[in-house]
Design an enzyme around this catalytic site. Structure first.
Site, PDB file in Angstrom:
ATOM      1  CB  SER A  20      -0.897   0.014   1.234  1.00 23.46           C
ATOM      2  OG  SER A  20      -1.793  -1.060   1.188  1.00 23.46           O
ATOM      3  N   GLY A  91      -5.792  -3.973  -7.948  1.00 18.38           N
ATOM      4  CA  GLY A  91      -6.992  -3.208  -7.594  1.00 18.38           C
ATOM      5  C   GLY A  91      -6.617  -1.827  -7.076  1.00 18.38           C
ATOM      6  NE  ARG A 119     -10.380  -6.914  -6.919  1.00 21.82           N
ATOM      7  CZ  ARG A 119      -9.328  -6.610  -6.179  1.00 21.82           C
ATOM      8  NH1 ARG A 119      -8.109  -6.755  -6.685  1.00 21.82           N
ATOM      9  NH2 ARG A 119      -9.464  -6.183  -4.953  1.00 21.82           N
ATOM     10  CD  GLN A 162      -8.114  -1.268  -3.348  1.00 22.44           C
ATOM     11  OE1 GLN A 162      -9.139  -1.512  -3.995  1.00 22.44           O
ATOM     12  NE2 GLN A 162      -7.089  -2.100  -3.300  1.00 22.44           N
ATOM     13  CG  ASP A 308      -5.264  -7.292   1.972  1.00 18.73           C
ATOM     14  OD1 ASP A 308      -6.389  -7.450   1.453  1.00 18.73           O
ATOM     15  OD2 ASP A 308      -4.544  -6.298   1.745  1.00 18.73           O
TER      16      ASP A 308
HETATM   17  C1  S3P Z   1      -5.552  -1.531  -0.093  1.00 22.52           C
HETATM   18  C2  S3P Z   1      -6.789  -1.592   0.491  1.00 22.52           C
HETATM   19  C3  S3P Z   1      -7.518  -2.841   0.721  1.00 22.52           C
HETATM   20  C4  S3P Z   1      -6.621  -4.062   0.589  1.00 22.52           C
HETATM   21  C5  S3P Z   1      -5.731  -3.974  -0.607  1.00 22.52           C
HETATM   22  C6  S3P Z   1      -4.846  -2.746  -0.523  1.00 22.52           C
HETATM   23  C7  S3P Z   1      -4.917  -0.218  -0.269  1.00 22.52           C
HETATM   24  O1  S3P Z   1      -8.555  -2.949  -0.222  1.00 22.52           O
HETATM   25  O2  S3P Z   1      -7.403  -5.232   0.523  1.00 22.52           O
HETATM   26  O3  S3P Z   1      -4.903  -5.126  -0.694  1.00 22.52           O
HETATM   27  O4  S3P Z   1      -3.697  -0.165  -0.526  1.00 22.52           O
HETATM   28  O5  S3P Z   1      -5.618   0.795  -0.150  1.00 22.52           O
HETATM   29  P1  S3P Z   1      -9.998  -2.270   0.031  1.00 22.52           P
HETATM   30  O6  S3P Z   1      -9.820  -0.824   0.070  1.00 22.52           O
HETATM   31  O7  S3P Z   1     -10.839  -2.697  -1.132  1.00 22.52           O
HETATM   32  O8  S3P Z   1     -10.472  -2.840   1.330  1.00 22.52           O
END
Ligand code: S3P
Length: 421
Positions: A20, A91, A119, A162, A308
């Site tokens: 992240s 994602g 997704r 996210q 995660d």
């Molecule tokens: C992340 C947020 C999480 C996490 C992903 C990384 C991020 O997803 O599962 O691996 O870096 O902001 P979500 O925001 O969909 O929960």
């Protein structure tokens, strides 16, 4: 690939940089005016996709080992991409880019691999549209028409860093302030980094307000080890006999430490030492040794703090006495694969006592397990979780796609074998 078994798991290691934080370092570095240096960058496929996308928009980014230099051109310095931005399996890249691209003075399009195209993107497009964004598509490929944005006051309906980050990034380009009310606290790396780069951002519990800055300042970012990668060794150390693993330099930002809370509640022998702050993020060394685990209930506000890690926590539950209930985790269905279905189907192959629920799973642990031919569904965290599970399953286990670990942990198997020597 046959999953080799190691007789014990002992030793000290560092895990690759936080995914992240690595993504955010490149993105915010590209939008800052001047050079941002990132050390300890995760050179996993997902973060490399982020680098590719920003190079495609004219940002000079050099990579040497785990050091990355981003020559940011300021908030208005991105160029129209030469081609569709390709985000691979990521994602985070896809959703965060939506926030950045919505307010640009050019149009763009984004797509990714087969998993990304399934997704949901509506969760970012819908709030961004309330700021004036024009994004076509609920799934990739997305078409983004750059347009002036305005701030908003937004109540989130899903606990997602996210989504929150996409809104904050759009907020950098909006007229007026943007306020977000989170429903549950999700990882706050964006807020910390924006603040370190001089943005006017206020966080008050679940409420965040951002006033658009003229420019962001570049930063020196030291990325700590990813607790989501350390999680595999924490569980391995706890469930293997005659084992003790120390993971050095792990990020322990409180919005990410649900795995530690759960393992302690399950009775794991886990020590946190050498706590320190590193570019605004808490860091420590973590040691886990062979433990007698007991089942527990996992749900509510802790879920975003360990989302995660749930596949590998489910592995820990297999070796824990009694029942473990995971609930309030429907978000698992929209990860790299449907992680509720994938965990239940794969664990059942080794005769685990596991039941799927609408928002999680129920596991009755401490039952005999047998090796199996596992399917990863191309999901890095499934591949690594199943490798840990296979250690204590009788007989041979295989993985159909071990390569996918490179999304977040390219040296996973080397580190794993090193613990058995
Ligand atoms: C992340 C947020 C999480 C996490 C992903 C990384 C991020 O997803 O599962 O691996 O870096 O902001 P979500 O925001 O969909 O929960």
């Amino acid at each position: 690939m046959e999953i080799k078994k190691i007789p014990f798991a002992k030793g000290e290691l560092t895990v690759p940089g936080d995914k992240s934080i690595s993504h955010r370092g490149v993105m915010l570095g590209a939008l800052a005016k001047g050079t941002t240096n990132i050390s300890g960058f995760l050179k996993g496929a997902d973060c490399l996709s982020t680098i590719d996308c920003f190079r495609n928009m004219g940002i000079d980014i050099s990579v040497s080992g785990n050091d990355v230099t981003v020559k940011g051109k300021g908030l208005r310095g991105l160029c129209a991409p030469k081609s569709t931005l390709y985000t691979g399996n990521s994602g985070t890249t896809t959703r965060l880019l939506c926030g950045i691209l919505a307010g640009q003075q050019f149009n763009s399009s984004i797509t990714g691999d087969a998993s990304i195209c399934k997704r949901p993107m509506r969760r970012v497009c819908e709030p961004l549209s309330k700021m004036g964004a024009k994004i076509k598509g609920d799934f990739c490929p997305l078409e983004i028409e750059g347009t002036p944005l305005h701030g908003m006051d937004y109540k989130m309906t899903v606990a997602s860093a996210q989504v929150k980050t996409a809104i904050l990034l759009a907020g950098l380009y909006a007229e007026g302030e943007t306020t977000i009310h989170e429903c549950e606290k999700s990882r706050d790396h964006t807020e910390l980094m924006l603040s370190a780069m001089g943005a006017d951002i206020e966080v008050n519990g679940l409420d965040i307000t951002l006033r658009p800055p003229k420019e962001l300042c570049p930063a020196e970012i030291q990325v700590p080890g990813d607790i989501s990668s350390a999680a595999f060794w924490m569980v391995l150390g706890a469930v293997m006999p005659n084992s003790s693993i120390t993971i050095k330099n792990v990020g322990i930002n409180p919005t990410r430490t649900g795995i530690i809370d759960v393992l302690l509640e399950m009775g794991a022998k886990l020590k946190i030492e050498n706590r320190r702050i590193c570019t605004g993020e808490e860091v420590a060394d973590i040691t886990v040794s062979s433990s007698s685990l007991k089942g527990c209930e996992i749900g509510g506000e802790i879920i975003p703090r360990l989302i995660d890690e749930l596949p590998v926590i489910a592995v820990a539950a297999l070796f824990a006495e009694g029942r473990t209930v995971i609930k309030d985790a429907a978000e698992l269905k929209v990860k790299e694969t449907n992680r509720i279905r994938a965990v239940v189907d794969e664990f059942r192959k080794c005769k685990a006592d596991i039941e799927e629920t609408d928002d999680g799973m129920i596991i009755n642990g401490a039952k005999p397990l047998y090796g199996a031919d596992f399917c990863t569904y191309g999901d890095h965290r499934m591949a690594m979780s199943l490798t840990i599970l296979a250690q204590r399953a009788e007989g041979i286990s295989t993985l159909d796609d071990a390569e996918c670990v490179s999304v977040s942990y390219p040296g996973f198997f080397e580190d794993f074998y090193s613990l058995g020597k």
